[in-house]
Design an enzyme around this catalytic site. Structure first.
Site, mmCIF file in Angstrom:
data_model
loop_
_atom_site.group_PDB
_atom_site.id
_atom_site.type_symbol
_atom_site.label_atom_id
_atom_site.label_comp_id
_atom_site.label_asym_id
_atom_site.label_seq_id
_atom_site.Cartn_x
_atom_site.Cartn_y
_atom_site.Cartn_z
ATOM 1 N N ASN A 1 19.677 5.331 -54.516
ATOM 2 C CA ASN A 1 18.293 6.069 -53.934
ATOM 3 C C ASN A 1 18.330 7.236 -53.327
ATOM 4 O O ASN A 1 17.136 7.995 -53.645
ATOM 5 C CB ASN A 1 17.670 4.725 -53.174
ATOM 6 C CG ASN A 1 18.461 4.774 -51.801
ATOM 7 O OD1 ASN A 1 19.515 4.644 -51.841
ATOM 8 N ND2 ASN A 1 17.679 4.270 -51.023
ATOM 9 N N GLU B 1 25.871 3.804 -38.380
ATOM 10 C CA GLU B 1 26.586 5.167 -38.669
ATOM 11 C C GLU B 1 25.878 5.942 -37.600
ATOM 12 O O GLU B 1 24.903 5.667 -36.857
ATOM 13 C CB GLU B 1 25.869 5.246 -40.192
ATOM 14 C CG GLU B 1 26.869 4.494 -41.250
ATOM 15 C CD GLU B 1 26.382 4.848 -42.425
ATOM 16 O OE1 GLU B 1 25.083 5.126 -43.079
ATOM 17 O OE2 GLU B 1 27.278 4.884 -43.328
ATOM 18 N N GLU C 1 25.692 -0.864 -44.431
ATOM 19 C CA GLU C 1 24.300 -0.918 -44.383
ATOM 20 C C GLU C 1 23.790 -1.090 -45.716
ATOM 21 O O GLU C 1 23.814 -0.606 -46.934
ATOM 22 C CB GLU C 1 24.239 0.857 -44.441
ATOM 23 C CG GLU C 1 24.917 1.803 -43.455
ATOM 24 C CD GLU C 1 24.116 1.429 -42.034
ATOM 25 O OE1 GLU C 1 22.606 0.805 -42.127
ATOM 26 O OE2 GLU C 1 24.842 1.568 -41.023
ATOM 27 N N CYS D 1 15.710 2.411 -48.099
ATOM 28 C CA CYS D 1 15.876 1.150 -47.440
ATOM 29 C C CYS D 1 15.007 1.048 -45.977
ATOM 30 O O CYS D 1 14.619 -0.033 -45.733
ATOM 31 C CB CYS D 1 17.247 0.998 -46.967
ATOM 32 S SG CYS D 1 17.795 2.721 -46.151
HETATM 33 P P1 NAD Z 1 24.458 -1.863 -54.979
HETATM 34 O O1 NAD Z 1 24.927 -2.897 -54.017
HETATM 35 O O2 NAD Z 1 24.004 -2.685 -56.502
HETATM 36 O O3 NAD Z 1 25.434 -0.659 -55.205
HETATM 37 C C1 NAD Z 1 25.817 0.117 -54.234
HETATM 38 C C2 NAD Z 1 27.079 0.715 -54.483
HETATM 39 O O4 NAD Z 1 28.161 -0.542 -54.607
HETATM 40 C C3 NAD Z 1 27.336 1.294 -55.846
HETATM 41 O O5 NAD Z 1 28.244 2.555 -56.011
HETATM 42 C C4 NAD Z 1 27.945 0.087 -56.699
HETATM 43 O O6 NAD Z 1 28.718 0.721 -58.065
HETATM 44 C C5 NAD Z 1 28.935 -0.556 -55.753
HETATM 45 N N1 NAD Z 1 29.269 -1.554 -56.078
HETATM 46 C C6 NAD Z 1 28.596 -2.647 -56.713
HETATM 47 N N2 NAD Z 1 29.422 -3.782 -56.895
HETATM 48 C C7 NAD Z 1 30.709 -3.525 -56.120
HETATM 49 C C8 NAD Z 1 31.722 -4.372 -55.867
HETATM 50 N N3 NAD Z 1 31.944 -5.697 -56.178
HETATM 51 N N4 NAD Z 1 32.740 -3.847 -55.059
HETATM 52 C C9 NAD Z 1 32.671 -2.675 -54.478
HETATM 53 N N5 NAD Z 1 31.489 -1.718 -54.697
HETATM 54 C C10 NAD Z 1 30.524 -2.293 -55.710
HETATM 55 O O7 NAD Z 1 23.103 -1.124 -54.474
HETATM 56 P P2 NAD Z 1 22.134 -0.117 -55.122
HETATM 57 O O8 NAD Z 1 21.432 -0.989 -56.042
HETATM 58 O O9 NAD Z 1 22.990 0.937 -55.640
HETATM 59 O O10 NAD Z 1 21.254 0.431 -53.936
HETATM 60 C C11 NAD Z 1 20.009 -0.306 -53.493
HETATM 61 C C12 NAD Z 1 20.124 -0.990 -52.279
HETATM 62 O O11 NAD Z 1 20.938 -0.373 -51.369
HETATM 63 C C13 NAD Z 1 19.069 -1.629 -51.630
HETATM 64 O O12 NAD Z 1 19.309 -3.000 -51.319
HETATM 65 C C14 NAD Z 1 18.661 -0.825 -50.348
HETATM 66 O O13 NAD Z 1 18.210 -1.551 -49.569
HETATM 67 C C15 NAD Z 1 20.065 -0.472 -50.007
HETATM 68 N N6 NAD Z 1 20.256 0.693 -49.130
HETATM 69 C C16 NAD Z 1 20.406 0.547 -47.946
HETATM 70 C C17 NAD Z 1 20.523 1.826 -46.994
HETATM 71 C C18 NAD Z 1 20.898 1.494 -45.385
HETATM 72 O O14 NAD Z 1 21.058 2.565 -44.959
HETATM 73 N N7 NAD Z 1 20.721 0.314 -44.847
HETATM 74 C C19 NAD Z 1 20.141 2.816 -47.485
HETATM 75 C C20 NAD Z 1 19.940 2.931 -48.784
HETATM 76 C C21 NAD Z 1 19.831 2.014 -49.845
#
Ligand code: NAD
Length: 485
Positions: free
Chosen positions: A151, A463, A249, A284
């Site tokens: 995002n 963080e 996060e 997020c």
């Molecule tokens: P996601 O969990 O699908 O993917 C995030 C990352 O994790 C990607 O690089 C993905 O390839 C990797 N990943 C996926 N499966 C994995 C596994 N089994 N082992 C290790 N890595 C793996 O999330 P997304 O769809 O890319 O992002 C959206 C989400 O991120 C939303 O839920 C949003 O709220 C959250 N987000 C949180 C914050 C925060 O600071 N809390 C900030 C931005 C986004």
């Protein structure tokens, strides 16, 4: 159109993945593939970890000022390409170029510079009494993993890499496979900026392959992750097997709480609107539940809807667009399904609710109208689960207790914002509400020194500032006995 071929950064070289396989990368505004990124696997992670292991000792031994200089050179390189990177980020993610230019890329520069300076100013700790002087060293962990989402691609990627490197670790990082482009550009810029080979390695590919290989690798000492709660849980479970440090996060379902005494100037109302729809609601921190005190509900709703309906959805290249495209076809489908579910749950769609057709080059893009829904019970799926799109629910409340019960009524606890002129009320509410971040009369106002993160299913660890430097180091206490003790 020839698709641009991206590569991994391993040991200071741009290299193809061992498998030779690639994944298509799409431009959300057009729905067309425009690049191919490496579909890497455990072999590439192995090579990256080996390079990082070789590079780590010399990097850790470099004085903090030397590491800071490297990070500043990288920041200079990013800053010099600000406009170009903003266009690339927008093409990859669907967000308006204007947003990437004003928020994403400047913040990536700020992340690098902030931690370059922080590491040179980080005071040591010592405790003394008559018996001894205790000195606490903060030593780098060695090789660490950073995994980031789609995002805020370069913004969040650098938010992890910068403190990890500043603290003296070598890094193996994995950007989202959905938005890999600016991480690839960072690879090129890291070479140009003269980062020592192996200090920063970037491996592209799918989560279950690359992310998993990174998480389970015994030489990766800590994993810093931002993404969904589901993935965070998988990473926590895998890391626990080796007692690895993890920082998570994750998702959010944030409330914005508007009291009758709030200063609802046009500017503040604009911020409340932005808090729901900035980056197409794909932040997020977005306030996706808007709680409004019942005595002003009708009037607030009228003014709010006027502003939301005035938001323009359009080509991200057009500076007049407030919202661009959602990041992918699957995410578009998910958001549309969430809107359908809200209708099934009895919600009334006050505006939006549909896909938006943008004529011309964007005719096949994934655009959704800013959507506002009311009339849903607080405990329905729409009001409890993260949607991560341009969808806000309006919920009336009657008292502080009522507002807290509604706000806390989800598994998440990332960020809340409170709108009130009564600072005592703000203090009371902020102390009670179960969220890691509370903004009062503002939203997403960030000071990089402050702890950033959520509670419950939104996060583990913090963080930002010293918290990030602490995460990426291990304390070692040395007790020097006083003479004669
Ligand atoms: P996601 O969990 O699908 O993917 C995030 C990352 O994790 C990607 O690089 C993905 O390839 C990797 N990943 C996926 N499966 C994995 C596994 N089994 N082992 C290790 N890595 C793996 O999330 P997304 O769809 O890319 O992002 C959206 C989400 O991120 C939303 O839920 C949003 O709220 C959250 N987000 C949180 C914050 C925060 O600071 N809390 C900030 C931005 C986004």
């Amino acid at each position: 159109m020839e698709l641009r071929l991206l590569s991994n950064l391993i040991d200071g070289q741009l290299v193809a993945p061992a498998s030779g396989a690639t994944l298509d990368v799409y431009e959300p505004a057009t729905g067309k593939a425009y690049a191919r990124c490496p579909d890497s696997d455990a072999r590439d992670v192995e090579a990256a970890v080996a390079a990082a292991v070789r590079a780590a000792p010399a990097w850790a031994a470099l004085p903090a000022a030397g590491r800071a200089r490297c990070l500043h050179r990288l920041a200079d390189a990013v800053e010099a390409r600000l406009d170009e990177l903003a266009r690339e980020e927008s093409r990859d993610n669907g967000k308006p170029v204007a947003l990437a230019r004003s928020v994403d890329i400047p913040r990536a520069v700020a992340n690098l510079r902030f931690f370059a300076e922080a590491i040179t100013q980080w005071p040591g700790e010592s405790h003394s009494d008559a018996r001894a002087i205790n000195i606490t060293l903060r030593q780098p962990l060695g090789v660490v993993g950073c995994i980031s989402p789609w995002n805020l691609p370069l913004y969040l990627f650098t938010w992890k890499i910068a403190p990890a490197l500043a603290a003296g670790n070598a890094v193996v990082a994995k950007p989202s496979e959905i938005t890999p482009f600016t991480a690839f550009r960072l690879s090129e810029l890291a070479i140009e900026a003269g980062l020592p080979p192996g200090v920063l390695n970037i491996v592209h590919g799918l989560g279950p392959k690359v992310g998993h290989a990174l998480t389970e690798h015994p030489k990766i000492k800590a994993v810093s992750f931002t993404g969904s709660t589901r993935t965070g849980a998988a990473i926590a479970a895998e890391s626990a097997k080796q007692f690895k440090k993890v920082s998570l996060e994750m998702g959010g379902k944030n409330p914005a709480i508007v009291f009758a005494d709030a200063d609802l100037s046009d500017a503040n109302l604009d911020t409340i609107v932005r808090s729901g729809f900035s980056n197409q609601g794909e932040i997020c921190l977005c306030g996706s539940r808007l709680l409004v005190e019942r005595s002003i509900y009708a009037d607030f709703k009228r003014r709010y809807l006027e502003k939301v309906q005035a938001l323009r959805v359009g080509d991200p290249n057009d500076d007049a667009s407030d919202l661009g495209a959602l990041v992918s076809q699957p995410h578009f489908d998910k958001v549309m399904a969430c809107i359908a579910r809200a209708r099934d749950e009895g919600g009334t769609v006050l505006c939006g609710g549909d896909a938006v057709g943008v004529p011309g080059r964007c005719a096949n893009g994934w655009f959704v109208a800013p959507t506002v829904i009311e009339g849903l019970p607080q405990d329905c799926a729409t009001n409890r689960e993260e949607i991560f799109g341009p969808v806000v629910t309006l919920i009336p409340f009657d008292s502080e207790d009522d507002a807290i019960a509604i706000a806390d009524g989800t598994d998440y606890g990332l960020a809340a914002s409170l709108w009130t002129r009564d600072l005592q009320r703000a203090q009371r509410m902020a102390a009670r509400i179960d969220f890691g971040i509370v903004w009062v009369n503002c939203w997403m106002l960030r000071d990089l020194r402050t702890p950033f993160g959520g509670v419950k299913h939104s996060g583990m660890g913090r963080e930002g500032g010293v918290d990030a430097l602490r995460f990426f180091t291990e304390p070692k206490n040395i007790c020097l006995a006083s003479q004669g003790s």
